[in-house]
Design an enzyme around this catalytic site. Structure first.
Site, PDB file in Angstrom:
ATOM      1  N   LYS A  89       0.817  -1.216   0.000  1.00  0.00           N
ATOM      2  CA  LYS A  89       0.000   0.000   0.000  1.00  0.00           C
ATOM      3  C   LYS A  89       0.850   1.265   0.000  1.00  0.00           C
ATOM      4  O   LYS A  89       0.344   2.350  -0.297  1.00  0.00           O
ATOM      5  CB  LYS A  89      -0.964   0.011   1.182  1.00  0.00           C
ATOM      6  CG  LYS A  89      -0.345   0.164   2.553  1.00  0.00           C
ATOM      7  CD  LYS A  89      -1.413   0.104   3.634  1.00  0.00           C
ATOM      8  CE  LYS A  89      -0.823   0.250   5.023  1.00  0.00           C
ATOM      9  NZ  LYS A  89      -0.234   1.569   5.269  1.00  0.00           N
ATOM     10  N   ASP A  90       2.158   1.141   0.315  1.00  0.00           N
ATOM     11  CA  ASP A  90       3.055   2.289   0.286  1.00  0.00           C
ATOM     12  C   ASP A  90       3.728   2.478  -1.068  1.00  0.00           C
ATOM     13  O   ASP A  90       4.456   3.455  -1.256  1.00  0.00           O
ATOM     14  CB  ASP A  90       4.149   2.135   1.354  1.00  0.00           C
ATOM     15  CG  ASP A  90       3.609   2.206   2.769  1.00  0.00           C
ATOM     16  OD1 ASP A  90       2.564   2.853   2.969  1.00  0.00           O
ATOM     17  OD2 ASP A  90       4.233   1.611   3.673  1.00  0.00           O
ATOM     18  N   ARG A 137      -8.052   8.504   3.656  1.00  0.00           N
ATOM     19  CA  ARG A 137      -9.126   7.548   3.368  1.00  0.00           C
ATOM     20  C   ARG A 137      -9.832   7.105   4.639  1.00  0.00           C
ATOM     21  O   ARG A 137     -11.068   7.119   4.713  1.00  0.00           O
ATOM     22  CB  ARG A 137      -8.549   6.314   2.645  1.00  0.00           C
ATOM     23  CG  ARG A 137      -9.581   5.187   2.465  1.00  0.00           C
ATOM     24  CD  ARG A 137      -8.925   3.900   2.015  1.00  0.00           C
ATOM     25  NE  ARG A 137      -7.921   3.426   2.940  1.00  0.00           N
ATOM     26  CZ  ARG A 137      -8.176   2.732   4.046  1.00  0.00           C
ATOM     27  NH1 ARG A 137      -9.424   2.444   4.375  1.00  0.00           N
ATOM     28  NH2 ARG A 137      -7.191   2.321   4.833  1.00  0.00           N
ATOM     29  N   ARG A 138      -9.065   6.691   5.630  1.00  0.00           N
ATOM     30  CA  ARG A 138      -9.683   6.242   6.877  1.00  0.00           C
ATOM     31  C   ARG A 138     -10.498   7.352   7.518  1.00  0.00           C
ATOM     32  O   ARG A 138     -11.609   7.123   8.007  1.00  0.00           O
ATOM     33  CB  ARG A 138      -8.619   5.734   7.842  1.00  0.00           C
ATOM     34  CG  ARG A 138      -8.013   4.398   7.442  1.00  0.00           C
ATOM     35  CD  ARG A 138      -6.844   4.020   8.317  1.00  0.00           C
ATOM     36  NE  ARG A 138      -6.321   2.691   7.973  1.00  0.00           N
ATOM     37  CZ  ARG A 138      -5.078   2.291   8.229  1.00  0.00           C
ATOM     38  NH1 ARG A 138      -4.238   3.116   8.838  1.00  0.00           N
ATOM     39  NH2 ARG A 138      -4.682   1.084   7.873  1.00  0.00           N
ATOM     40  N   ARG A 155       0.745   9.916  13.424  1.00  0.00           N
ATOM     41  CA  ARG A 155       1.730   9.163  12.647  1.00  0.00           C
ATOM     42  C   ARG A 155       2.678   8.449  13.593  1.00  0.00           C
ATOM     43  O   ARG A 155       2.623   8.593  14.795  1.00  0.00           O
ATOM     44  CB  ARG A 155       2.494  10.101  11.707  1.00  0.00           C
ATOM     45  CG  ARG A 155       1.685  10.529  10.479  1.00  0.00           C
ATOM     46  CD  ARG A 155       2.592  10.991   9.369  1.00  0.00           C
ATOM     47  NE  ARG A 155       3.557   9.957   9.024  1.00  0.00           N
ATOM     48  CZ  ARG A 155       4.792  10.220   8.575  1.00  0.00           C
ATOM     49  NH1 ARG A 155       5.202  11.458   8.451  1.00  0.00           N
ATOM     50  NH2 ARG A 155       5.609   9.223   8.280  1.00  0.00           N
ATOM     51  N   ARG A 161       1.958   4.632  18.022  1.00  0.00           N
ATOM     52  CA  ARG A 161       0.527   4.963  17.963  1.00  0.00           C
ATOM     53  C   ARG A 161      -0.235   4.339  19.130  1.00  0.00           C
ATOM     54  O   ARG A 161      -1.114   4.974  19.711  1.00  0.00           O
ATOM     55  CB  ARG A 161      -0.058   4.505  16.619  1.00  0.00           C
ATOM     56  CG  ARG A 161       0.568   5.206  15.427  1.00  0.00           C
ATOM     57  CD  ARG A 161      -0.162   4.875  14.145  1.00  0.00           C
ATOM     58  NE  ARG A 161       0.665   5.197  12.982  1.00  0.00           N
ATOM     59  CZ  ARG A 161       0.202   5.370  11.769  1.00  0.00           C
ATOM     60  NH1 ARG A 161      -1.088   5.258  11.524  1.00  0.00           N
ATOM     61  NH2 ARG A 161       1.003   5.645  10.762  1.00  0.00           N
ATOM     62  N   CYS A 247      -1.759  10.669  -1.578  1.00  0.00           N
ATOM     63  CA  CYS A 247      -2.233  11.007  -0.238  1.00  0.00           C
ATOM     64  C   CYS A 247      -3.246  12.140  -0.265  1.00  0.00           C
ATOM     65  O   CYS A 247      -3.799  12.496   0.770  1.00  0.00           O
ATOM     66  CB  CYS A 247      -1.047  11.370   0.649  1.00  0.00           C
ATOM     67  SG  CYS A 247       0.011   9.962   1.025  1.00  0.00           S
TER      68      CYS A 247
END
Length: 321
Positions: A89-90, A137-138, A155, A161, A247
């Protein structure tokens, strides 16, 4: 297989990146004929990326997700490493010239995970609760359901986190289930998002094995290939390419392979979650050109979503200042 030359594996140095790379290192070492000597025949080369160094801003403010791959790709092109392992996904939709995605291993759980000290689900959060995420997105998907929430930019690696959550900086956070599972932290999850109702990032849960183009057919790569996962993520990345995903765009895509039927859901949302544009489709695979057919399905649905959403799905440049 007889012993092969040393294969140097480039990886980020975070705990999750090393866990993921270590899994692949052991398989590659076995394929090279030295299962008991992974550090000798397939050493891990730690590379710090710009994305690792910048932790106080959202990626969209400083150049996007490619900041997690740029230095590693430079090491590949320079010949300092022989392959790179990324979270798929990166990885941007377009490869730098001279590099290729050579293998996709089997996928972990692609879902987003809801983690909280006190609440079980997104819906159970109190009015105005603080939700921690750095993903546009989230954030958009959650605001579509709970527009009252306050989104907190969060981040850092998984441990960071979770520590911020424990310290009360947010009432809940969202993380990839795949990363938590690979770190043995699946027990912290309170609930999961339905990937059909809230499609994850294209390629979420999958790893990407990147090599120089001339090396992409090396026989030892067969040890880290999963054809079913590769076909599914081809569809998702086709949508990513069509939507020019970055992004600055809240894009989700979720592919499912059932026998010879590949189904795909693609959606894009306005940054505030006030509108979402969604398309679904399927294609029957034949065993011939399946990757091309999967990618074409993704491009087709992604094009439709892009036409539906237009400029609404782009985060305005003014929001970055």
């Amino acid at each position: 297989m007889s012993l092969q030359p040393v294969v140097r594996i480039g990886t980020r140095a975070s705990k999750l990146a090393l866990a993921q790379s270590g899994m692949m290192q052991r398989r590659i070492a076995a394929a090279l004929g030295a299962p008991d000597q992974p550090e000798i025949v397939a050493p891990l080369i730690h590379i710090t990326t710009t994305g690792d160094r910048i932790q106080d801003r959202r990626l969209l403010e400083v150049g996007g997700k490619a900041l997690f791959t740029k230095e590693i790709e430079e090491a590949l092109l320079d010949g300092r490493i022989d392959l790179a392992i990324h979270s798929l996904k990166d990885v941007p939709a377009e490869m730098p010239p001279g590099l290729s995605l050579a293998a996709i291993p089997e996928r972990e759980d692609p879902r987003d995970a809801f983690v909280s000290e006190h609440w079980e689900t997104l819906e159970s959060l109190p009015q105005g609760a603080r939700l921690g995420t750095a993903s546009l997105r989230r954030a958009a998907q959650c605001l579509a359901i709970r527009p009252d929430l306050e989104i907190i930019m969060l981040r850092g690696n998984v441990d960071t986190r979770l520590a911020k959550l424990a310290q009360g900086e947010a009432d809940a956070i969202l993380l990839a289930a795949s990363g938590l599972n690979r770190l043995g932290l699946g027990g912290v999850v309170k609930s999961f998002f339905d990937p059909v109702a809230a499609p994850p990032a294209p390629g979420q849960g999958a790893l990407a094995i990147q090599t120089r183009t001339e090396d992409m057919h090396a026989p030892w790569l067969d040890a880290v290939r999963d054809p079913a996962t590769a076909i599914a993520v081809s569809a998702e990345r086709g949508a990513l390419m069509a939507l020019e995903g970055s992004c600055r765009t809240a894009i989700g895509a979720h592919a499912r392979l059932d026998g010879l039927t590949l189904s795909l859901i693609v959606e894009a949302l306005t940054p505030t979650g006030s509108a979402r544009f969604r398309r679904e489709g399927a294609v029957t695979l034949s065993g011939l050109d399946d990757h091309d057919r999967a990618r074409a399905l993704g491009v087709e649905l992604g094009d439709q979503v892009r036409l539906d959403g237009g400029d609404l799905i782009l985060l305005p440049e003014t929001a970055l200042s």
